[in-house]
Design an enzyme around this catalytic site. Structure first.
Site, PDB file in Angstrom:
ATOM      1  N   HIS A 104       0.869  -1.180   0.000  1.00 55.21           N
ATOM      2  CA  HIS A 104       0.000   0.000   0.000  1.00 55.21           C
ATOM      3  C   HIS A 104       0.904   1.227   0.000  1.00 55.21           C
ATOM      4  CE1 HIS A 104      -3.752   2.238   0.701  1.00 55.21           C
ATOM      5  NE2 HIS A 104      -2.937   3.089   1.328  1.00 55.21           N
ATOM      6  N   CYS A 105       0.670   2.119  -0.957  1.00 54.61           N
ATOM      7  CA  CYS A 105       1.536   3.290  -1.139  1.00 54.61           C
ATOM      8  C   CYS A 105       0.776   4.557  -0.762  1.00 54.61           C
ATOM      9  CB  CYS A 105       2.008   3.363  -2.590  1.00 54.61           C
ATOM     10  SG  CYS A 105       3.074   4.783  -2.932  1.00 54.61           S
ATOM     11  N   ILE A 106       1.272   5.262   0.252  1.00 51.24           N
ATOM     12  CA  ILE A 106       0.597   6.499   0.665  1.00 51.24           C
ATOM     13  C   ILE A 106       0.750   7.601  -0.379  1.00 51.24           C
ATOM     14  CG2 ILE A 106       0.908   5.970   3.117  1.00 51.24           C
ATOM     15  CD1 ILE A 106       3.158   8.101   3.128  1.00 51.24           C
TER      16      ILE A 106
END
Length: 282
Positions: free
Chosen positions: A125-127
């Protein structure tokens, strides 16, 4: 497409950084080094704009493309002769089942605590894109990183080159704003170029071995357990460097740096090294 997009401060920071780098590069660095209306100036402005457009396009696609949903009707078929392996839980040996989603997990799928659902071929998951990187958007995420590295290094070269030119008198009189742009751009481009280059190198490694970030860390543990038991661990989805590249980026080499992904498949089943072994034996 991904639904329910909400405001994200990290995404806003990225958009502002891209805008600042683009305008400072085109209207200050190129203009000061070559002259904006000269042939080299126009050529560099066109090339950098093309790179920036590809960067922005892939970034937007990485944000708004759903990374891959597990169909509500999905059920693993253990009697499928075309699927020689099934992923099981480390404890108990049962088929992988998500208690939070109340459904079975396809191979390489994982539950994301942020998205609150299972993601097909989840990498992480990439902010910075406010989204998961998974089966559907992995390629555009990778291509975005490629263009981001090219844009940062290109801008850095233009920044350094423009500093070798003696500024005109009118610029010397109002040098404060220009110096501020150069300082901010330098502080932004140097660490960005290094960080993005490391990220690009990491994902090139993953693609060459057909792994996700999650699978890499799981593989380290599996390798340790295999060596402890006197066995050799082999990643089941590693088909060889070139086949791994075509599996992730597409069969046409010329489309590898384009946001096309018709080759990706359903994300519910993936070719394995066992498939190749069976084909060879037949």
């Amino acid at each position: 497409m991904k639904q329910g997009f909400t405001f994200s401060p990290p995404v806003t920071v990225v958009v502002l950084a891209i805008s600042f780098i683009y305008f400072s590069t085109v209207f200050i660095f190129i203009d000061r080094w070559f002259g904006f209306m000269s042939s080299p100036g126009i050529m560099n402005a066109i090339v950098f704009t093309a790179v920036a457009l590809m960067c922005i396009t892939n970034y937007a696609l990485a944000i708004f493309t759903d990374p891959g949903r597990v169909p509500s009707t999905y059920m693993p078929d253990i009697e499928d002769s075309e699927n020689p392996i099934h992923e099981i839980k480390r404890k108990g040996g049962d088929l992988r089942y998500c208690q939070k989603c109340s459904q079975y997990k396809p191979p390489r799928a994982h539950h994301c605590r942020v998205c609150k659902r299972c993601i097909l071929r989840m990498d992480h998951h990439c902010i910075w894109i406010n989204n998961c990187v998974g089966h559907e958007n992995y390629k555009v995420f990778f291509v975005f990183v490629v263009y981001a590295v090219v844009a940062c290094i290109y801008s850095l070269i233009l920044l350094i080159g423009s500093l070798t030119i003696e500024p005109p008198k009118d610029e010397q009189q109002v040098g404060g704003p220009f110096r501020t742009v150069y300082v901010v751009a330098g502080l932004l481009l140097f660490p960005l170029s290094m960080a993005l280059s490391v990220l690009l190198g990491w994902h090139i490694y993953l693609i060459l071995h057909n792994k996700t970030t999650i699978e890499y860390h799981e593989g380290v543990r599996a390798m340790w357990l295999a060596e402890k038991g006197g066995n050799v661990y082999s990643h089941p989805y590693d088909l060889g460097a070139f086949e791994n590249l075509t599996t992730i980026l597409g069969p046409n080499i010329f489309s590898w740096i384009c946001p096309t992904s018709r080759h990706k498949g359903s994300g519910l089943r993936f070719r394995t090294a066992y498939d190749k072994s069976i084909t060879a034996s037949m």
